[in-house]
Design a protein around this motif. Sequence first.
Motif, PDB file in Angstrom:
ATOM      1  N   UNK B  50       0.828  -1.214   0.000  1.00  0.00           N
ATOM      2  CA  UNK B  50       0.000   0.000   0.000  1.00  0.00           C
ATOM      3  C   UNK B  50       0.858   1.258   0.000  1.00  0.00           C
ATOM      4  N   UNK B  51       1.955   1.216   0.752  1.00  0.00           N
ATOM      5  CA  UNK B  51       2.863   2.374   0.787  1.00  0.00           C
ATOM      6  C   UNK B  51       3.494   2.574  -0.602  1.00  0.00           C
ATOM      7  N   UNK B  52       3.941   1.450  -1.197  1.00  0.00           N
ATOM      8  CA  UNK B  52       4.589   1.529  -2.505  1.00  0.00           C
ATOM      9  C   UNK B  52       3.617   2.027  -3.573  1.00  0.00           C
ATOM     10  N   UNK B  53       2.364   1.582  -3.475  1.00  0.00           N
ATOM     11  CA  UNK B  53       1.360   2.012  -4.466  1.00  0.00           C
ATOM     12  C   UNK B  53       1.073   3.511  -4.342  1.00  0.00           C
ATOM     13  N   UNK B  54       0.940   3.988  -3.121  1.00  0.00           N
ATOM     14  CA  UNK B  54       0.654   5.419  -2.963  1.00  0.00           C
ATOM     15  C   UNK B  54       1.849   6.261  -3.432  1.00  0.00           C
ATOM     16  N   UNK B  55       3.039   5.704  -3.218  1.00  0.00           N
ATOM     17  CA  UNK B  55       4.239   6.406  -3.685  1.00  0.00           C
ATOM     18  C   UNK B  55       4.266   6.451  -5.227  1.00  0.00           C
TER      19      UNK B  55
END
Lengths: 127, 259
Positions: B50-55
Amino acid sequence: MSDQRIDQTAFNEVEPLRETTAVPAQPSVPSPPKKKNRVVFSLLFAIAVLLILLVAALLVQQQQHQSTLEATPTPQPTQAPSVPSALEQQVQALEKTVENSDPARNDVPFPPVNLKLRFEDAQTRRD
Amino acid sequence: MQKFLLFVFSAVFVFPFLVLPVHAQMSETHLVSQYTQLIGQYRRQEDQTNIALSQYYRLKTLSSQEEAARLMRMTLQTRAELLITYFEILRLRVQSHPHITEDRQKIAVDRLTTLLADLKSHRSRLEIAVDRVSLDKEAEYIEDLEDRLLTISDHTQSILRIANLLRALEELRAAQAAIEEHIKTAPISETAKIEKQRGVAELSHTINLIQTNITGALTEYDEAVERDSGQILSNMQRQLGSAYTSLSQGVEYARELLR
């Protein structure tokens, strides 16, 4: 110039009102030997220590004596652990089985996973 | 020759009965610990994804997209592994439960086997899915499978619950028979005997009540399986709850009668 007095307010003729009399020196009294005092003190100290030790020893001895005088508990006839009968064992096993059959209990529930995880989702969230 | 035949006979008929239950129990323990471990792993990976996707959506760079795809793939793989492990546990439990009738066992095992095959194919496809499009395709596949996953899980969990209650009921019946026999031969007064026999009658009544509830729950289960309904009716949950309460009461009676 040398015999000139520095204090100009004092008169030469004025006699001092009181003469300082020299106190006659007392005849020296031979002081008692310090060694004797030391011996007396150490003796007293040793006696005090001995007394303390004696009292302590007496107290300890008294306590021990009291404890030996205390009535020893009469040994209770030990009951052999009652062996559960076959029937009791059966009921105990039943209890366990019933406990494990609780329909509200579930040690392996459906995995708590996100079944809608995808790239698009994140984009939608952002918009 | 006789010895040889005896060996063959025991190898074919006796060995599986001795070894297979032990093996099943061991593999179930292993699977349950794997299931717990995978849940932890999945949670960590999902957070990272989720962090990588938002980034990625913030930066829109190729490297952030690659990183998000790498993490997404890992998470989807762990999720697939977790689902496979979960359904393997259920299948093993259904297969080894002696209180599920053969026909119900067969239906449940067949459905689980088909589902597991589908999940394993999905896992294999994930191994070669590296780009965003193929990963999303696999994610969509599981999204479409959601209803089936939940339905099969609900049905299997329900039949296992019913089977566990049936096992307890069988044990209660056996205990009741043994208690009845014990009262007959016990060196107690006639009045006490009559009192205890009344207690046994009460226990019999409770057993009948449990049986009624379990039969009702089984009917609900069969209907739900036939309809392939995603919902096990709340009526069934109520019946199982009542059966369990009566079972606990039955145990209390049995304990009282032994005093």
